[in-house]
Write a protein that holds these residues in place. Structure first.
Motif, PDB file in Angstrom:
ATOM      1  N   TYR A  97     -12.358 -27.356 -60.204  1.00 54.75           N
ATOM      2  CA  TYR A  97     -12.795 -28.745 -60.003  1.00 54.75           C
ATOM      3  C   TYR A  97     -13.838 -28.591 -58.855  1.00 54.75           C
ATOM      4  N   ALA A 104     -22.565 -28.880 -59.782  1.00 50.11           N
ATOM      5  CA  ALA A 104     -23.379 -30.244 -60.299  1.00 50.11           C
ATOM      6  C   ALA A 104     -24.076 -30.682 -59.158  1.00 50.11           C
ATOM      7  N   LEU A 107     -26.815 -28.409 -57.819  1.00 49.06           N
ATOM      8  CA  LEU A 107     -28.281 -28.363 -58.997  1.00 49.06           C
ATOM      9  C   LEU A 107     -28.778 -29.627 -58.951  1.00 49.06           C
ATOM     10  N   LEU A 108     -28.261 -30.777 -58.742  1.00 54.89           N
ATOM     11  CA  LEU A 108     -28.930 -31.909 -58.656  1.00 54.89           C
ATOM     12  C   LEU A 108     -29.856 -32.258 -57.459  1.00 54.89           C
ATOM     13  N   ALA A 110     -31.199 -29.574 -55.703  1.00 53.65           N
ATOM     14  CA  ALA A 110     -32.519 -28.791 -56.110  1.00 53.65           C
ATOM     15  C   ALA A 110     -33.539 -29.224 -57.058  1.00 53.65           C
ATOM     16  N   LEU A 111     -32.697 -29.909 -57.977  1.00 55.39           N
ATOM     17  CA  LEU A 111     -33.626 -30.680 -59.104  1.00 55.39           C
ATOM     18  C   LEU A 111     -34.448 -31.848 -58.603  1.00 55.39           C
ATOM     19  N   ILE A 114     -36.588 -30.501 -54.572  1.00 54.27           N
ATOM     20  CA  ILE A 114     -37.775 -29.614 -54.495  1.00 54.27           C
ATOM     21  C   ILE A 114     -38.773 -30.371 -54.843  1.00 54.27           C
ATOM     22  N   PRO A 115     -38.506 -30.778 -56.145  1.00 53.69           N
ATOM     23  CA  PRO A 115     -40.149 -31.611 -56.443  1.00 53.69           C
ATOM     24  C   PRO A 115     -40.322 -32.726 -55.456  1.00 53.69           C
ATOM     25  N   PHE A 162     -19.793 -45.893 -65.633  1.00 55.59           N
ATOM     26  CA  PHE A 162     -18.980 -44.487 -65.399  1.00 55.59           C
ATOM     27  C   PHE A 162     -17.750 -44.718 -64.918  1.00 55.59           C
ATOM     28  N   TRP A 170     -16.392 -35.688 -68.991  1.00 57.32           N
ATOM     29  CA  TRP A 170     -17.582 -35.149 -67.939  1.00 57.32           C
ATOM     30  C   TRP A 170     -18.300 -36.392 -67.107  1.00 57.32           C
ATOM     31  N   SER A 171     -17.977 -37.479 -67.668  1.00 54.10           N
ATOM     32  CA  SER A 171     -18.971 -38.629 -67.124  1.00 54.10           C
ATOM     33  C   SER A 171     -18.236 -38.780 -65.633  1.00 54.10           C
ATOM     34  N   VAL A 174     -20.408 -37.505 -62.699  1.00 52.77           N
ATOM     35  CA  VAL A 174     -21.598 -38.131 -62.383  1.00 52.77           C
ATOM     36  C   VAL A 174     -21.534 -38.780 -60.895  1.00 52.77           C
ATOM     37  N   SER A 228     -39.769 -20.627 -50.464  1.00 50.76           N
ATOM     38  CA  SER A 228     -38.597 -20.674 -51.059  1.00 50.76           C
ATOM     39  C   SER A 228     -37.290 -20.009 -50.389  1.00 50.76           C
ATOM     40  N   PHE A 253     -12.985 -40.492 -54.854  1.00 53.35           N
ATOM     41  CA  PHE A 253     -13.148 -40.572 -56.341  1.00 53.35           C
ATOM     42  C   PHE A 253     -11.947 -39.837 -56.726  1.00 53.35           C
TER      43      PHE A 253
END
Lengths: 311, 527
Positions: A97, A104, A107-108, A110-111, A114-115, A162, A170-171, A174, A228, A253
């Motif tokens: 868990y 998650a 990754l969120l 980084a996503l 970075i941009p 949610f 899976w929701s 979030v 990087s 949560f």
């Protein structure tokens, strides 16, 4: 490479050993009595003594430590006082868990970060930069507890799209992932911005631009490639710390991960559970750091594992 | 050279970055997309979802029995009796439970009572259950039994519970002994096995504290009102309140006055409040040396007069507690109104002067979260004591095992402790025995509650516990409670009300003072 790896693993094991030994001593120095926590409010002195004997708490601390180390070498970290199950099993049951949530969230992060960092670095001292700066400062300033409650209120109560708690679908991932990522995005995007700004102003970028390289290539192939490593290091460090349990978010949560387990273990003075949690999470954290180190040569050919960077 | 280098590594930096971004995008967006397509956290039609504030480690109660768990535990495993309306024991697996002689209760099992696997509940199951509860170290339930009864079988369905001394209230005490098949019972918390209750466990995760129950199709009694019950563990109160508001859970219990205030009046929400059985006292330390002012009842009483109880109840505790006009909660069977806490600071100062007490300093300790709004209450108390010239030092300690150390006098010196004392039997005697029946022998090991040792009081409680005549026992109980009150064991006390919130789609929920309800009686309308 193999020698370097062996050395790092040996170092890591020594670090883990020192960590669990320190925790072993510290939890016993902390106030509170595990027997009283188990026995409850009506336990008599006789009951408490019987529980201490059953738990092995009547032995001296060096004796307890010896039992712990010999058990550790056999993969036995003792029985959790509160769950009445092997402590390692309890931790391993919760671990997926936490890994899911931390994965998650990172990754969120980084996503988005970075941009965002690259975008604001390319538009330094503009309205975009100012706006992003305000946003990231706000993100850094908001405590996760507050952010979590606000997101819950907005997206689970006012507009119920949610779930409010747990991980039944899976929701359910979030809102906790976004809560963690909000703070991390603020931190990482500022780091990306700083690194990118420095690299975009570096002479090699100026030279490349004068030779007609496209701005896209300058940004990503030149500046970002050189930014990087610190970004990857920061993401790795953040991910490793999340594996230790994102305590506040897990509690808000009701996420059944390591963080909420640690809270419970501390409240009940569940020594075997605390020790098992520390062991597993420190192993994971060190593993992540090692992985990050091994990724460096892929990002920068000047880096050779186990050797200094040659310039 | 560059080209050879690339082909040797097999993956360029650009490839790595692209792969990283693609993976990030997929993994981070995946759950979001799944969330949009999939259901939210609601359990679905026909399922009642309860959110507990403490993790339900097992559906057995040999070691721990938190009041919020009783509801669920008894839906799966049953006892001979249960505490019902008016805190009176009602028969469950027992068809009858009657006092046959001063030291024997005759019990007849219901012939129709069977476990979920169809096997009948037997006398041997009861005998084994009593043995298993005795063998568990530090059993919460075990400590409420002054003496363990012996089972003497009369016939297949009938047996006597025999004690050395008369044990009134055994029918109430037996409500805490959950019966399981003898062959499967162990001197530990059972994590599986069958029960005789209206529900079966279909999914259990001790780690997360989540359980799913399904109606027992072969239940020997009336069918339960809901087919499926989902039990979830939500430790954070704000999250429980939001989960209720979102419709994700149907019932939350053990809520604070603040949360009740938030939920009060919201559409679709209902609040239930009942006078509880948990007594919260600012109890004096009775281990003070004889020359200490607190050793004198007059000083203890004077300090009580400084506390403006009604203001604290109204302004700090938001009317979520009931002032206690006695030494145990008046909701308990056998409790008597033997006095009340008054607020008269001028008289308090006069009494302290008459006792020659000035410049008194007190240390007040309590465990965080011991009762609702604990810190605010203690700050108010310290200020009120200050108004009569008494300086109070507040010392709060964290939960986790220190409380017994202080109670047993091993934690150091203090003057007053803020402490809650629960009661699951509904009997005043249980609380009187736990709080005030200390003896010198018990005090030798620190087991007399806060050092409260008065031979005449302990003797009075023991006599009341052994008296089988209702009228004579009532007189003994009133007398002993009056004697305790005259000693002023507490500076102030109140009984914490039990608070529960549910969605208006839930009906049939009858909250008892022991913070529990009959799960089988609950009905769920489709919202």
């Amino acid at each position: 490479m193999a020698r370097y790896l062996a050395l790092r693993i040996a170092q890591s094991l020594l670090t883990v050993f020192l960590i669990v030994s320190t925790v072993f001593v510290l939890v016993r120095l902390a106030p509170g009595d595990p027997a009283a926590a188990v026995g409850g409010p009506l336990a008599t002195t006789e009951d408490l003594q019987a529980i201490r004997e059953e738990m092995g708490l009547v032995d001296s601390v060096p004796q307890q430590y010896w039992h712990f180390i010999t058990g550790l070498l056999q993969g036995d970290l003792g029985m959790s006082y509160s769950f009445r199950e092997p402590a390692l099993d309890v931790v391993l049951e919760r671990l997926p868990y936490t890994i899911t949530l931390a994965g998650a969230a990172i990754l969120l992060t980084a996503l988005v970060a970075i941009p965002l960092g690259v975008f604001t670095a390319r538009r330094a001292n503009t309205g975009w930069d100012l706006g992003a700066n305000v946003g990231t400062i706000a993100g850094q300033s908001m405590p996760e507890f507050w952010t979590g409650i606000m997101l819950l209120t907005l997206l689970a109560v006012v507009v119920p799209i949610f779930p409010a708690s747990g991980f039944t679908t899976w929701s359910g991932l979030v809102l906790p992932a976004v809560t963690i990522a909000l703070l991390q995005v603020a931190l990482i995007s500022r780091l990306v911005h700083r690194e990118m700004a420095a690299n975009l102003a570096a002479p090699y970028v100026t030279v490349a631009r004068s030779r007609g390289s496209a701005e896209r290539a300058l940004t990503w192939r030149y500046a970002f490639a050189n930014s990087s490593i610190p970004v990857l290091t920061a993401l790795g460090t953040r991910f490793a710390s999340m594996l230790n349990g994102v305590v506040v978010v897990e509690v808000v949560f009701a996420w059944p991960g390591i963080g909420s387990l640690v809270v419970r273990a501390l409240e009940t003075r569940d020594y075997p559970l605390i020790q098992a949690t520390v062991l597993v999470t420190s192993l994971l954290a060190i593993g992540v750091q090692l992985l990050v180190d091994l990724l460096y040569p892929l990002l920068d050919p000047r880096v050779r594992v186990g050797k200094a960077v040659s310039r | 050279m560059d080209g050879s280098g690339r082909s040797r590594r097999g993956m360029s930096r650009r490839d790595l970055l692209r792969a990283g971004f693609a993976t990030s995008a997929g993994l981070a967006l995946g759950p979001v997309l799944a969330a949009c397509a999939g259901p939210t956290g609601t359990s679905g039609a026909g399922t009642l979802t309860l959110a507990l504030n403490r993790s339900l480690v097992s559906l057995d109660n040999k070691l721990n029995q938190f009041d919020a768990h009783v509801t669920v535990q008894r839906a799966v495993r049953q006892a001979l009796t249960r505490i019902g309306d008016g805190l009176r024991p009602e028969p469950v697996l027992a068809e009858s439970f009657e006092l046959a002689s001063p030291t024997a209760w005759r019990v007849r099992l219901r012939p129709e009572a069977v476990y979920s696997d169809g096997t009948p509940v037997t006398v041997a199951d009861v005998a084994t259950a009593l043995e298993m509860y005795q063998q568990v170290e530090a059993s919460f339930v075990g400590n409420q039994f002054p003496e363990w009864p012996q089972v003497e079988q009369v016939d297949d369905q009938t047996f006597d519970l025999v004690t050395q001394r008369p044990l009134v209230g055994l029918d109430a005490l037996m409500s805490n002994i959950l019966i399981s098949p003898a062959a499967a019972n162990l001197p530990e918390e059972l994590s599986d096995g069958v029960g005789s209750g209206p529900y079966l466990v279909t999914e259990a995760n001790r780690g997360t504290g989540d359980y799913t129950l399904r109606a027992n199709p072969d239940y020997w009694g009336p069918a339960p009102g809901v087919e499926r019950v989902s039990i979830r563990f939500l430790p954070e109160e704000t999250s429980r309140v939001l989960a209720l508001r979102s419709g994700e859970v149907d019932v939350i219990d053990s809520i604070s006055p603040d949360s009740a205030e938030q939920l009060d009046g919201l559409p679709g929400m209902n609040l239930l409040q009942a006078q509880g059985t948990r007594l919260v006292q600012l109890f004096y330390n009775f281990r003070k040396p004889p020359e200490h002012p607190l050793s004198r009842p007059a000083v203890r009483r004077a300090l009580s007069l400084a506390i403006d109880g009604p203001s604290i109840v109204r302004d700090v505790l938001l009317d979520s507690v009931t002032p206690t006009d006695g030494v145990v909660p008046l909701s308990l069977d056998g409790a008597y109104e033997v006095g009340s806490f008054e607020f008269d600071p001028r008289r308090a100062r006069q009494m302290l002067d008459a006792e020659g007490v000035d410049d008194l300093e007190l240390t007040i300790i309590w465990e965080s979260g011991e009762f609702a709004s604990d810190a605010y209450v203690m700050e108010a108390v310290a200020q009120m004591l200050g108004d009569i010239g008494v300086r109070a030092h507040l010392r709060q300690f964290e939960p986790g095992g220190d409380l017994p150390t202080w109670r047993q006098g091993r934690g150091g010196d203090f003057d007053i402790i803020g402490n809650g004392y629960g009661n699951q039997t509904g009997l005043a005697l249980t609380s009187l025995q736990g709080l005030f029946a200390g003896t010198p022998e018990m005090e030798a090991t620190g087991d007399a509650f806060m050092g409260f040792v008065y031979d005449d009081i302990a003797g009075g409680i023991t006599a009341a516990a052994a008296e089988t005549d209702d009228e004579r026992r009532a007189v003994l109980l009133e007398d002993v409670q009056r004697s305790i009150w005259d000693l002023w064991p507490a500076m102030w006390a109140f009984t914490q009300d039990v608070l529960l919130a549910h969605r208006d789609t839930v009906s049939g929920l009858d909250l008892l003072p022991i913070n529990s309800y009959d799960l089988a009686a609950v009905r769920l309308e489709e919202g």
